[in-house]
Design a protein around this motif. Structure first.
Motif: not given
Ligand code: C5P
Length: 239
Positions: A72-82, A93-108
């Motif tokens: 889910a965070a990967k999707q949000l990471g792509q939206l260019d929100v601050q 573990e869930m917070i770390k996963a969120a961080r990873r997902g946001l970074d992956e999405g943003a990078k993509q």
């Protein structure tokens, strides 16, 4: 500068965009999009806001198993929100996963990843609820400072808190850790359904990292002027 996030607690995009029209010359504009608006309008409202160069705090408070949160965070990471949020009660573990997902999405998407904010205990949770329903045996203050520390160690940039908790959290974590504060009221306004409120000037004195303001701006007779007054106050400008 401490941002003032205007809580866009409106039902749909046309109402939001009409409300924001008079703000077009404001350079520092930041808004909070919550579940009500996002579930109705989805990514298109975020695009419309980002096209106007408005900073967006997308407050969806993710809380699920780490894999689901990461996706889910990967999707949000792509939206260019601050900024975006998770519940710290989902665990480290869930917070770390969120961080990873946001970074992956943003990078993509080739954008900067949002800052991750954690909710510690909801301000609607009472001390009784904590003890009787969740069988938590420590005080609310202990629980909040413990969860803030755990969130920080798991990659969160800050927490959502009452300004009255900022000192406790800064002492438990560090003074760089961002405390973003809702529950803000101008001295002249009614408190509505909020219980423990502080003024923008008091939030500044309590080392806020930014504030969330809804009705005091959205229901003001002059929303732009009210926004500017609050922005100045929360940055130490006016009393
Ligand atoms: O109108 P008002 O300034 O009370 O709106 C505050 C905004 O901040 C709302 O969007 C509300 O959902 C949100 N919020 C809050 N208290 C929290 C967390 C979020 O008021 N603890």
């Amino acid at each position: 500068m401490n941002p003032v996030f205007i809580a866009l607690d409106f039902v749909d995009a046309p109402t939001v965009l009409k409300f924001l029209e008079p703000f077009k010359d404001v350079k520092t504009l930041a808004v909070k999009v919550g579940m009500e608006l996002f579930y109705r309008e989805g990514a298109s409202i975020i695009k419309a806001l980002r096209n106007q160069n408005i900073d967006v705090f997308l407050d969806l408070k993710l809380h699920d198993i780490p894999h689901t949160v990461q996706q889910a965070a990967k999707q949000l990471g792509q939206l260019d929100v601050q900024f975006t949020t998770v519940h710290s009660l989902g665990g480290s573990e869930m917070i770390k996963a969120a961080r990873r997902g946001l970074d992956e999405g943003a990078k993509q998407a080739g954008v900067n990843g949002p800052q991750l904010l954690a909710v510690t205990q909801l301000t609607s949770t009472s001390e009784n609820q904590l003890h009787d329903e969740e069988l938590v045996n420590v005080s609310m203050a202990e629980s909040v400072s413990h969860l803030a520390k755990m969130a920080s160690q798991s990659g969160a940039d800050g927490v959502i808190s009452s300004a009255l908790e900022n000192d406790l959290i800064h002492q438990a974590v560090s003074y760089d850790f961002k405390c973003i504060n809702p529950g803000i009221r101008l001295p002249s306004n009614s408190v509505d359904d909020q219980k423990r409120v502080v003024t923008p000037t008091k939030a500044f004195k309590l080392h806020t990292g930014g504030i969330v303001v809804g009705r005091n701006i959205t229901q003001s007779d002059n929303p732009v002027q009210t926004y500017k007054d609050i922005y100045n106050a929360v940055n130490g400008g006016i009393k």
